[in-house]
Design an enzyme around this catalytic site. Sequence first.
Site, short mmCIF file in Angstrom:
data_model
loop_
_atom_site.label_atom_id
_atom_site.label_comp_id
_atom_site.label_asym_id
_atom_site.label_seq_id
_atom_site.Cartn_x
_atom_site.Cartn_y
_atom_site.Cartn_z
N GLU A 372 -9.33 60.19 -22.95
CA GLU A 372 -10.48 59.79 -23.78
C GLU A 372 -10.03 58.99 -25.00
OE1 GLU A 372 -13.33 59.92 -22.61
OE2 GLU A 372 -12.85 61.25 -20.96
N HIS A 499 -20.26 61.19 -11.48
CA HIS A 499 -20.41 59.73 -11.48
C HIS A 499 -21.43 59.23 -10.48
CE1 HIS A 499 -16.63 60.81 -13.30
NE2 HIS A 499 -16.59 59.65 -13.91
O1 X8Z Z 1 -14.58 60.77 -15.60
C1 X8Z Z 1 -13.42 60.75 -15.95
C2 X8Z Z 1 -13.08 60.81 -17.42
C3 X8Z Z 1 -14.09 60.13 -18.26
S1 X8Z Z 1 -14.13 58.42 -18.01
C4 X8Z Z 1 -12.97 62.24 -17.86
N1 X8Z Z 1 -12.44 60.74 -15.04
C5 X8Z Z 1 -12.71 60.74 -13.60
C6 X8Z Z 1 -13.31 62.04 -13.14
O2 X8Z Z 1 -13.31 63.02 -13.91
O3 X8Z Z 1 -13.77 62.11 -11.99
C7 X8Z Z 1 -11.01 60.67 -15.32
C8 X8Z Z 1 -10.32 60.57 -14.00
C9 X8Z Z 1 -11.38 60.51 -12.94
ZN ZN Z 2 -12.48 57.45 -18.77
#
Ligand code: X8Z
Ligand code: ZN
Length: 601
Positions: A372, A499
Amino acid sequence: MKKPLALALGLALAAGFAHAAPAQKKAKGTPAEAKKFIAQTEEKFDKLGNDANKAAWVAQNFITDDTEALTAYFGEQQLDAAGQAALEARRFNGVKLPDDEARKIKLLQLTLMLPDPKERQAYADDNAKLNGAYGKAKYCPGEGKPCLALGDLEKTLATSRDPKVLLDAWNGWHMQSPSYKKLYSEYIELSNKGAREMGYADTGALWRSGYDMKPEEFSAEMERIWQQVKPLYDSLHTYARYKLRETYGPDVVPLTGPIPAHLFGNMWSQSWENIYPILMPASGASKFDLTNVLEEKKTTAKEMVQYGERFYTSLGMPKLPETFYQRSLLEKPRDRDVVCHASAWQLDGKDDVRIKMCIRPTEEEFAVIHHELGHIYYDLAYKNQSNLFRNGANDGFHEAIGDTIALSITPNYLKKVGLMNENPDPNADIGVLLKRALAKVAFLPFAYSVDKWRWDVYAGKTKPADYDKSWWQLREQYMGVKRPSPMLADGFDAGAKYHVAADVPYARYFLAHLLQFQFHRALCKEAGFTGPLHQCSIYGSEKAGKKLWSMLEMGTSKPWPEELKVATGEDRIDGQALLDYFAPLKVWLDEQNKQLAAKAK
Ligand code: X8Z
Ligand code: ZN
């Protein structure tokens, strides 16, 4: 993840624009008009962005119907402004402009456009609702037992070794997403409409257009890189199978075919470091566990962030602004729903930067904090760029910076900053590398399959009735994992991932997992390190810091291959640096697998 809505709108990066519709209704603009238009647009975006960011910040920190409505209100305005600007920008396609202005004209057209205000509002509403639905979801097992939030269930998956308990936590979370499946599929339709209005085949094509190349070239690059790193993943997967089979028995873990997804220590089987204790080398591996140290020291969330901050300042980067600690959310509030998924925010285009994260004192979260802060330092580095250039070289760069720094969290570094009492064991290298591979290599096919799934959904190849079928077909094919229980009727397992629910593109993380090894290699060289890459920490190297900063401050003002060249001398994203980093592990894994195969016969 940063600037959620702006990114959801695809305001990511310029690309080949031959495929955008040439619907030139108005007369072509002059260079002087372009200059004026860009200046006015950037001013407008600055203002709107600040308001929308504040609304989104509050909505994610206090999930209520009111904050959802407010964030949707500003989201609609942003979408409206982006659409209008995109339309206007078309007038300057093909007009001879200075390079940076021509780039801005392209960037402005990387967006959705929904001319109908009702549809715009519905899109923004759905986006806000999906974020809220994910953030609020809880598994209530009943019989007077307390309801469990994602964080609780993740902890169970990370620490329990009882397959029944693991399965219950896994199922409990995957039961939640079907409630917003319909909302999601409606949202996809609206999004596609907005992408088509801009001349893209669908939203997936818009996303793939954000990389300074044609969308089909981008898909081909992803596949090339996946094929390049696949042999390493296969070795890791084979080794994990033997070890999981030893732990859980042949009834739970088959000798061939996909492995049930609830056994990898992670809700999405995307990163396997939590099962390191099951997989670690029988001899020579250090028993060191950062989680234990953080717990024993009673390290607070703020102190964990400060370890991260000190790493960045050791590279010659500035201290975090005073307001960062005042305004960030570092712990899960007891009395309200928040979106706990970690994110970094830049609220005013200048120094108002914050992170929002429900920090737990674990090794995994220690790395996420560095991740972060990578976003935050990128934001700070390019704050003097104009609005449209205040972004990562591409979105994979933004995701790679903090991870690059986290690769420098080596045993020697931990000793140096007082987080490891014993002397690092020079014979424990394979263990260190294995743990890292469980986080980084295991992740690659996951990241690839998330957006392969979404590209098909956006393209209409996968209909809502087939969401789960396609999701698991891809996960079996690329990751070698399977659903641990029968599919739900009208299930939505993809939506159990943040996501997907929040509509944040995911290919960026795939790219980041390759880029970070390219950056690490280049920065270690700059720092004068000559040993094996996994032993290198750039901590304290202002020379390396300067090199990194010189790329960060460019923002997205140049095509990313040029920026990559500044930092690494390479001009394409590639798997070789990752393969070099893990080369000693690959040899070890293949040897183990040979022995384990002989034993299994
Ligand atoms: O979503 C994230 C970060 C914030 S951009 C914590 N990541 C992905 C996830 O958690 O799926 C970091 C690596 C992959
Ligand atoms: Zn990130």
